[in-house]
Design a protein around this motif. Sequence first.
Motif, PDB file in Angstrom:
ATOM      1  N   UNK A  89      32.697   7.985-100.836  1.00 54.05           N
ATOM      2  CA  UNK A  89      33.033   6.699-101.433  1.00 54.05           C
ATOM      3  C   UNK A  89      32.478   5.509-100.638  1.00 54.05           C
ATOM      4  N   UNK A  90      31.214   5.618-100.287  1.00 56.08           N
ATOM      5  CA  UNK A  90      30.485   4.513 -99.681  1.00 56.08           C
ATOM      6  C   UNK A  90      29.288   4.182-100.578  1.00 56.08           C
ATOM      7  N   UNK A  91      28.274   3.528-100.044  1.00 54.58           N
ATOM      8  CA  UNK A  91      27.150   3.079-100.867  1.00 54.58           C
ATOM      9  C   UNK A  91      25.844   3.736-100.444  1.00 54.58           C
ATOM     10  N   UNK A  92      25.881   5.042-100.229  1.00 51.47           N
ATOM     11  CA  UNK A  92      24.691   5.769 -99.827  1.00 51.47           C
ATOM     12  C   UNK A  92      23.814   6.056-101.057  1.00 51.47           C
ATOM     13  N   UNK A  93      22.512   5.951-100.858  1.00 55.44           N
ATOM     14  CA  UNK A  93      21.568   6.377-101.882  1.00 55.44           C
ATOM     15  C   UNK A  93      21.095   7.786-101.530  1.00 55.44           C
ATOM     16  N   UNK A  94      20.145   8.275-102.295  1.00 59.47           N
ATOM     17  CA  UNK A  94      19.603   9.606-102.018  1.00 59.47           C
ATOM     18  C   UNK A  94      18.921   9.666-100.654  1.00 59.47           C
ATOM     19  N   UNK A  95      18.391   8.536-100.194  1.00 59.45           N
ATOM     20  CA  UNK A  95      17.706   8.518 -98.897  1.00 59.45           C
ATOM     21  C   UNK A  95      18.692   8.811 -97.764  1.00 59.45           C
ATOM     22  N   UNK A  96      19.853   8.148 -97.810  1.00 62.14           N
ATOM     23  CA  UNK A  96      20.859   8.389 -96.784  1.00 62.14           C
ATOM     24  C   UNK A  96      21.401   9.801 -96.845  1.00 62.14           C
ATOM     25  N   UNK A  97      21.626  10.317 -98.068  1.00 61.67           N
ATOM     26  CA  UNK A  97      22.136  11.673 -98.208  1.00 61.67           C
ATOM     27  C   UNK A  97      21.133  12.701 -97.700  1.00 61.67           C
ATOM     28  N   UNK A  98      19.850  12.482 -98.007  1.00 65.29           N
ATOM     29  CA  UNK A  98      18.809  13.408 -97.544  1.00 65.29           C
ATOM     30  C   UNK A  98      18.715  13.396 -96.028  1.00 65.29           C
ATOM     31  N   UNK A  99      18.822  12.222 -95.425  1.00 68.66           N
ATOM     32  CA  UNK A  99      18.750  12.126 -93.964  1.00 68.66           C
ATOM     33  C   UNK A  99      19.879  12.919 -93.306  1.00 68.66           C
ATOM     34  N   UNK A 100      21.078  12.804 -93.830  1.00 62.49           N
ATOM     35  CA  UNK A 100      22.211  13.536 -93.266  1.00 62.49           C
ATOM     36  C   UNK A 100      22.068  15.036 -93.511  1.00 62.49           C
ATOM     37  N   UNK A 101      21.588  15.405 -94.691  1.00 62.79           N
ATOM     38  CA  UNK A 101      21.395  16.824 -94.993  1.00 62.79           C
ATOM     39  C   UNK A 101      20.375  17.449 -94.057  1.00 62.79           C
ATOM     40  N   UNK A 102      19.271  16.750 -93.824  1.00 65.32           N
ATOM     41  CA  UNK A 102      18.243  17.271 -92.910  1.00 65.32           C
ATOM     42  C   UNK A 102      18.763  17.377 -91.486  1.00 65.32           C
ATOM     43  N   UNK A 103      19.614  16.429 -91.099  1.00 72.44           N
ATOM     44  CA  UNK A 103      20.187  16.479 -89.750  1.00 72.44           C
ATOM     45  C   UNK A 103      21.078  17.711 -89.583  1.00 72.44           C
ATOM     46  N   UNK A 104      21.872  18.002 -90.588  1.00 75.87           N
ATOM     47  CA  UNK A 104      22.745  19.183 -90.529  1.00 75.87           C
ATOM     48  C   UNK A 104      21.914  20.464 -90.482  1.00 75.87           C
ATOM     49  N   UNK A 105      20.859  20.518 -91.284  1.00 80.76           N
ATOM     50  CA  UNK A 105      20.001  21.707 -91.289  1.00 80.76           C
ATOM     51  C   UNK A 105      19.331  21.901 -89.945  1.00 80.76           C
ATOM     52  N   UNK A 106      18.907  20.806 -89.314  1.00 73.23           N
ATOM     53  CA  UNK A 106      18.272  20.902 -88.004  1.00 73.23           C
ATOM     54  C   UNK A 106      19.244  21.423 -86.949  1.00 73.23           C
ATOM     55  N   UNK A 107      20.477  20.933 -87.001  1.00 72.06           N
ATOM     56  CA  UNK A 107      21.489  21.387 -86.043  1.00 72.06           C
ATOM     57  C   UNK A 107      21.749  22.877 -86.216  1.00 72.06           C
ATOM     58  N   UNK A 108      21.814  23.335 -87.452  1.00 71.36           N
ATOM     59  CA  UNK A 108      22.065  24.750 -87.691  1.00 71.36           C
ATOM     60  C   UNK A 108      20.908  25.615 -87.232  1.00 71.36           C
ATOM     61  N   UNK A 109      19.690  25.085 -87.303  1.00 71.71           N
ATOM     62  CA  UNK A 109      18.543  25.835 -86.792  1.00 71.71           C
ATOM     63  C   UNK A 109      18.570  25.910 -85.268  1.00 71.71           C
ATOM     64  N   UNK A 110      18.972  24.811 -84.635  1.00 77.64           N
ATOM     65  CA  UNK A 110      18.990  24.760 -83.179  1.00 77.64           C
ATOM     66  C   UNK A 110      20.199  25.467 -82.582  1.00 77.64           C
ATOM     67  N   UNK A 111      21.316  25.449 -83.323  1.00 74.21           N
ATOM     68  CA  UNK A 111      22.544  26.059 -82.819  1.00 74.21           C
ATOM     69  C   UNK A 111      23.219  26.799 -83.966  1.00 74.21           C
ATOM     70  N   UNK A 112      22.901  28.066 -84.086  1.00 72.31           N
ATOM     71  CA  UNK A 112      23.403  28.853 -85.217  1.00 72.31           C
ATOM     72  C   UNK A 112      24.915  29.049 -85.158  1.00 72.31           C
ATOM     73  N   UNK A 113      25.498  28.902 -83.986  1.00 79.19           N
ATOM     74  CA  UNK A 113      26.940  29.125 -83.838  1.00 79.19           C
ATOM     75  C   UNK A 113      27.776  27.902 -84.219  1.00 79.19           C
ATOM     76  N   UNK A 114      27.136  26.770 -84.449  1.00 81.55           N
ATOM     77  CA  UNK A 114      27.882  25.548 -84.742  1.00 81.55           C
ATOM     78  C   UNK A 114      28.083  25.369 -86.244  1.00 81.55           C
ATOM     79  N   UNK A 115      29.309  25.096 -86.629  1.00 83.74           N
ATOM     80  CA  UNK A 115      29.631  24.807 -88.021  1.00 83.74           C
ATOM     81  C   UNK A 115      29.836  23.305 -88.179  1.00 83.74           C
ATOM     82  N   UNK A 116      28.977  22.686 -88.982  1.00 81.98           N
ATOM     83  CA  UNK A 116      29.058  21.244 -89.213  1.00 81.98           C
ATOM     84  C   UNK A 116      29.033  20.985 -90.710  1.00 81.98           C
ATOM     85  N   UNK A 117      30.030  20.258 -91.190  1.00 85.12           N
ATOM     86  CA  UNK A 117      30.142  19.961 -92.614  1.00 85.12           C
ATOM     87  C   UNK A 117      30.175  18.450 -92.793  1.00 85.12           C
ATOM     88  N   UNK A 118      29.286  17.937 -93.647  1.00 86.53           N
ATOM     89  CA  UNK A 118      29.230  16.512 -93.943  1.00 86.53           C
ATOM     90  C   UNK A 118      29.548  16.312 -95.422  1.00 86.53           C
TER      91      UNK A 118
END
Length: 595
Positions: free
Chosen positions: A564-593
């Motif tokens: 419930x903020x004012x994010x566009x697809x650009x902001x959502x994609x940036x956060x999604x890519x960040x989560x994917x990168x973290x999971x690649x670097x640290x497979x044991x970490x669970x992060x949900x956005x």
Amino acid sequence: ERRAGGAGRGRGVVSASAASGASASGKKTKSAGGKKKRSGAKKKKATVGQRSGGAGTAMEVDMTVVGAAGAALAVVGYFAWTKLKGGGGKASSPGDRGAFDGGMPSMGATSDDVPVASGVGEDGMDGPVSVAPKQQQQQKKIITREAKRMLRDVMDELRRVQTVDASGKNLGDEGTCFIAEAFAYNNVATCVDMSANGIGVEGVTALCEALKCNDTLTMLSLASNSLGDEGAKVLADYLKTDEKITTINLNACSIGDEGARAIAEALKTNTTITSLEMNNNMVDYEGSGALAQAFAQNSTVELLALSGNYVGTLGAAALGAAFKENTGLRSLQLNGNDIGNEGCIKLCEGLAARKDKINNLDLGNNSIGPEAGPALRDYLKDDDALTHLNLYMNELANDGCAAVAESLKDNKKIELLDIGGNNIGAFGAEKLAEALRDNESLVTLELGYNPIGVPGGKALAETVKFHGKLNTMRMGWCKIGKEGGFAFADAIKYSSSLAVLDLRGNDLGDDGVAALAQSLGVVNEVLTNLDLGYNEIKDKGAFALAQAIKNNADGSLQTLSINNNYLTKFGEVALTEAVELVQEMNADRDLYVQF
């Protein structure tokens, strides 16, 4: 002769040329009315007409009339076939399904005046089909058979499983009577949930009779059933002599004062019940007064839940007086009973006089104002057992909050304090922050929906830095602004205990979120849950959070909510890519956005 639409009789002469023209064209002519006769009507024979201008009679047959007669015979035959295929059902009347009006109806069509149903016969012919009585009886047998199968499954569970969830199965009184036998011969199930089943007096009567032969059941839930006062009386009569059930749930059972009085009488002799829940019923002063008298004698019930009733000031005063003599109660829930200031004062006096203190007190939604603050302070200061206190959605304001805060300096036991929705401003928040610096027991603080503003936010953030025990802080809709966001960004750098932080609806904006993101990216070994919903965040803030997540791939953050903020697809994609990168670097970490 021809009938003109059934409206009257018209006699006319049909010429041979007209007859031959109608025969050649293959089209049936129709009178002005246009309605064909129904199946039961008698058909007139074609009459002999005279040639116009002829000298004698001519025995010629009008082919149009013959065609009409043939159509009528077809209709009669069709109705006879429908009757035979329907198993003896009667033919439709003008008001029934499949009635004819003005010719054959279109298959599957409906009308406001004459509803038409389409069906498929054994030979594949479409047409109106009526359900015969024999078929209806077979359908009822199938439904009954399925219901019995479900009931037998419940009975089987009762005989095999210790914890049985039979809630929401729409058993009703009949179904409850059917499975009561399983209770009588059960030696396995110890906990049974029969809530929301439409059980009334008849069903609870059968159940109580069966329980007289039961030796194992200790927990029973009858919540959200229509027991009423009469059903409560039946149950109370059984509980007077029961020696097995320890926990009983009667929430939302339409129990009033009479039912409460019956339950109270049972508690005077029952020595096994330790938990009694009667939330969301219709218990008024008389019922709560009767329960108070019972608790003056009963010392086995440890939990009493009466939230959502009509206890009021007098009922609270009666309970407070009774609790002075009671030694067994450990948890009291009176949320939403409108006890007011006087009721709160009398209740606190009674609880303070007890030798054996309670550990859980819920007084939320009770119109308690600052006038009751001193009574709350005096009770809490000397209490050495209370761990959970709920004062949510009252009217304490600054003075009431200051009184409660003063008690926290001496109280070393309270772990959870919910003081949200009390119209507390900056002054009350500052007093609370000051008290928390000397308190080492509080773990969870709920302050949501209080307009503490920027000064209150800063004071509490400063306390979080050094308060070693505070694990959860909820401050949604507190109007702390981006300056408050800056203060909490600084606080989470130093806090060694804060794991859950709720800052929803505080107008942090991109600047406040960027400050928090900087702290999350540099050092974050404790915070696991951060809620930033409803904060006017745009893509700039989302980019800052995404970068922080990438920079701290081994951080402790598990859940980030920015919905419930004012994010566009650009902001959502940036956060999604960040989560994917973290999971690649640290497979044991669970992060949900959550966007």
